[in-house]
Design a protein around this motif. Structure first.
Motif, PDB file in Angstrom:
ATOM      1  N   MET A 144       0.870  -0.888  -0.268  1.00  0.00           N
ATOM      2  CA  MET A 144      -0.200  -0.019  -0.010  1.00  0.00           C
ATOM      3  C   MET A 144       0.952   1.437  -0.181  1.00  0.00           C
ATOM      4  N   VAL A 145       1.481   1.224  -0.914  1.00  0.00           N
ATOM      5  CA  VAL A 145       2.057   2.446  -1.521  1.00  0.00           C
ATOM      6  C   VAL A 145       2.069   4.009  -0.648  1.00  0.00           C
ATOM      7  N   PRO A 146       0.657   4.397  -1.288  1.00  0.00           N
ATOM      8  CA  PRO A 146       0.473   5.900  -0.948  1.00  0.00           C
ATOM      9  C   PRO A 146       0.387   6.037   0.256  1.00  0.00           C
ATOM     10  N   GLU A 147      -0.700   4.895   0.589  1.00  0.00           N
ATOM     11  CA  GLU A 147      -0.924   4.725   2.100  1.00  0.00           C
ATOM     12  C   GLU A 147       0.674   5.538   2.976  1.00  0.00           C
ATOM     13  N   ARG A 148       1.336   4.253   3.067  1.00  0.00           N
ATOM     14  CA  ARG A 148       2.901   4.034   3.153  1.00  0.00           C
ATOM     15  C   ARG A 148       3.160   5.328   3.079  1.00  0.00           C
ATOM     16  N   ASP A 149       3.934   6.088   2.000  1.00  0.00           N
ATOM     17  CA  ASP A 149       3.687   8.010   1.772  1.00  0.00           C
ATOM     18  C   ASP A 149       2.951   8.926   2.623  1.00  0.00           C
ATOM     19  N   GLU A 150       2.005   8.477   2.483  1.00  0.00           N
ATOM     20  CA  GLU A 150       1.663   9.528   3.695  1.00  0.00           C
ATOM     21  C   GLU A 150       1.810   9.376   5.304  1.00  0.00           C
ATOM     22  N   LEU A 151       2.019   8.080   5.417  1.00  0.00           N
ATOM     23  CA  LEU A 151       2.297   7.677   6.906  1.00  0.00           C
ATOM     24  C   LEU A 151       3.902   8.269   7.530  1.00  0.00           C
ATOM     25  N   ARG A 152       4.981   7.820   6.128  1.00  0.00           N
ATOM     26  CA  ARG A 152       5.664   8.642   6.519  1.00  0.00           C
ATOM     27  C   ARG A 152       5.845   9.622   6.252  1.00  0.00           C
ATOM     28  N   LYS A 153       4.960  10.455   5.788  1.00  0.00           N
ATOM     29  CA  LYS A 153       5.102  12.089   5.828  1.00  0.00           C
ATOM     30  C   LYS A 153       4.736  12.994   6.960  1.00  0.00           C
ATOM     31  N   HIS A 154       4.024  11.683   7.828  1.00  0.00           N
ATOM     32  CA  HIS A 154       3.175  12.202   9.044  1.00  0.00           C
ATOM     33  C   HIS A 154       4.544  12.016  10.058  1.00  0.00           C
ATOM     34  N   VAL A 155       4.534  10.936  10.212  1.00  0.00           N
ATOM     35  CA  VAL A 155       6.101  10.595  11.138  1.00  0.00           C
ATOM     36  C   VAL A 155       7.290  11.634  10.971  1.00  0.00           C
ATOM     37  N   LEU A 156       7.663  11.931   9.848  1.00  0.00           N
ATOM     38  CA  LEU A 156       8.632  12.847   9.535  1.00  0.00           C
ATOM     39  C   LEU A 156       7.978  14.604   9.954  1.00  0.00           C
ATOM     40  N   GLN A 157       7.244  14.287   9.687  1.00  0.00           N
ATOM     41  CA  GLN A 157       7.021  15.597  10.807  1.00  0.00           C
ATOM     42  C   GLN A 157       7.094  15.670  12.784  1.00  0.00           C
ATOM     43  N   LEU A 158       6.519  14.254  13.230  1.00  0.00           N
ATOM     44  CA  LEU A 158       7.138  14.093  14.220  1.00  0.00           C
ATOM     45  C   LEU A 158       8.116  14.329  14.322  1.00  0.00           C
ATOM     46  N   ALA A 159       9.151  13.188  13.448  1.00  0.00           N
ATOM     47  CA  ALA A 159      10.396  13.189  13.502  1.00  0.00           C
ATOM     48  C   ALA A 159      11.089  14.893  13.758  1.00  0.00           C
ATOM     49  N   HIS A 160      10.841  16.006  13.144  1.00  0.00           N
ATOM     50  CA  HIS A 160      11.065  17.237  13.086  1.00  0.00           C
ATOM     51  C   HIS A 160      10.902  18.044  14.166  1.00  0.00           C
ATOM     52  N   ALA A 161       9.961  17.655  15.268  1.00  0.00           N
ATOM     53  CA  ALA A 161       8.943  17.656  16.504  1.00  0.00           C
ATOM     54  C   ALA A 161      10.108  17.355  17.487  1.00  0.00           C
ATOM     55  N   GLY A 162      10.867  16.317  17.471  1.00  0.00           N
ATOM     56  CA  GLY A 162      11.367  15.911  18.395  1.00  0.00           C
ATOM     57  C   GLY A 162      10.688  14.693  18.553  1.00  0.00           C
ATOM     58  N   LYS A 163       9.149  13.860  18.549  1.00  0.00           N
ATOM     59  CA  LYS A 163       8.489  13.033  19.357  1.00  0.00           C
ATOM     60  C   LYS A 163       9.080  11.572  19.648  1.00  0.00           C
ATOM     61  N   PRO A 164       9.042  11.208  18.813  1.00  0.00           N
ATOM     62  CA  PRO A 164       9.825   9.478  18.926  1.00  0.00           C
ATOM     63  C   PRO A 164      11.016   9.800  19.189  1.00  0.00           C
ATOM     64  N   PRO A 165      10.709   8.879  19.890  1.00  0.00           N
ATOM     65  CA  PRO A 165      12.468   7.552  20.140  1.00  0.00           C
ATOM     66  C   PRO A 165      13.588   7.865  19.937  1.00  0.00           C
ATOM     67  N   ASP A 166      14.746   7.756  20.197  1.00  0.00           N
ATOM     68  CA  ASP A 166      15.909   8.165  19.524  1.00  0.00           C
ATOM     69  C   ASP A 166      16.088   6.229  18.839  1.00  0.00           C
ATOM     70  N   ALA A 167      15.354   5.483  19.362  1.00  0.00           N
ATOM     71  CA  ALA A 167      15.815   3.936  19.266  1.00  0.00           C
ATOM     72  C   ALA A 167      14.573   3.893  17.968  1.00  0.00           C
ATOM     73  N   PHE A 168      13.923   5.111  17.554  1.00  0.00           N
ATOM     74  CA  PHE A 168      12.449   4.895  16.832  1.00  0.00           C
ATOM     75  C   PHE A 168      13.184   4.696  15.803  1.00  0.00           C
ATOM     76  N   ASN A 169      12.346   3.938  14.997  1.00  0.00           N
ATOM     77  CA  ASN A 169      12.735   2.689  13.643  1.00  0.00           C
ATOM     78  C   ASN A 169      11.597   1.956  12.874  1.00  0.00           C
ATOM     79  N   TYR A 170      11.698   2.129  11.747  1.00  0.00           N
ATOM     80  CA  TYR A 170       9.659   1.543  10.762  1.00  0.00           C
ATOM     81  C   TYR A 170      11.292   1.366   9.444  1.00  0.00           C
ATOM     82  N   ALA A 171      10.030   0.304   8.198  1.00  0.00           N
ATOM     83  CA  ALA A 171      10.554   0.148   6.991  1.00  0.00           C
ATOM     84  C   ALA A 171       9.631   0.786   6.684  1.00  0.00           C
ATOM     85  N   PHE A 172      10.224   1.602   5.117  1.00  0.00           N
ATOM     86  CA  PHE A 172       8.799   2.040   4.482  1.00  0.00           C
ATOM     87  C   PHE A 172       9.667   1.709   3.151  1.00  0.00           C
TER      88      PHE A 172
END
Length: 112
Positions: free
Chosen positions: A82-110
């Protein structure tokens, strides 16, 4: 008690049993984020992507920026193709990362 049984089944890689147990937990307590999360991860490992995605979306409705659910949903979308859904979620995750919300150990497959 039931929740611990589900976690034990998950830890023993008995994903079908974990899903069955966590379905019961969710029926008893529809606000249990952990139940949705572990049921979603277990379902992904069983390649039941529709149920996995449904569970993980429910978890995120309850706790919108939960990094465990976000990472698991990213993996489910990726494995389901589900590439479009994955890419949309990835944008959200990157926004959270820029805001410093996820812990340093956070990772995911995209991509796989």
């Amino acid at each position: 008690m039931l929740r611990q049984q589900g976690i034990a089944a998950f830890q023993q890689a008995n994903y079908a049993a974990a899903v069955g147990i966590f379905r019961q937990v969710i029926a008893l307590d529809p606000s249990d984020v952990v139940a949705y999360n572990v049921a979603g991860i277990s379902s992904t490992r069983l390649r039941d992507f529709p149920f996995a995605i449904d569970c993980l979306k429910h978890a995120l409705q309850l706790r919108p920026d939960d990094y465990r659910s976000l990472g698991a949903l990213m993996r489910a979308y990726t494995q389901a193709g589900m590439v479009p859904e994955r890419d949309e979620l990835r944008k959200h995750v990157l926004q959270l990362a820029h805001a410093g919300k996820p812990p340093d150990a956070f990772n995911y497959a995209f991509d796989s």
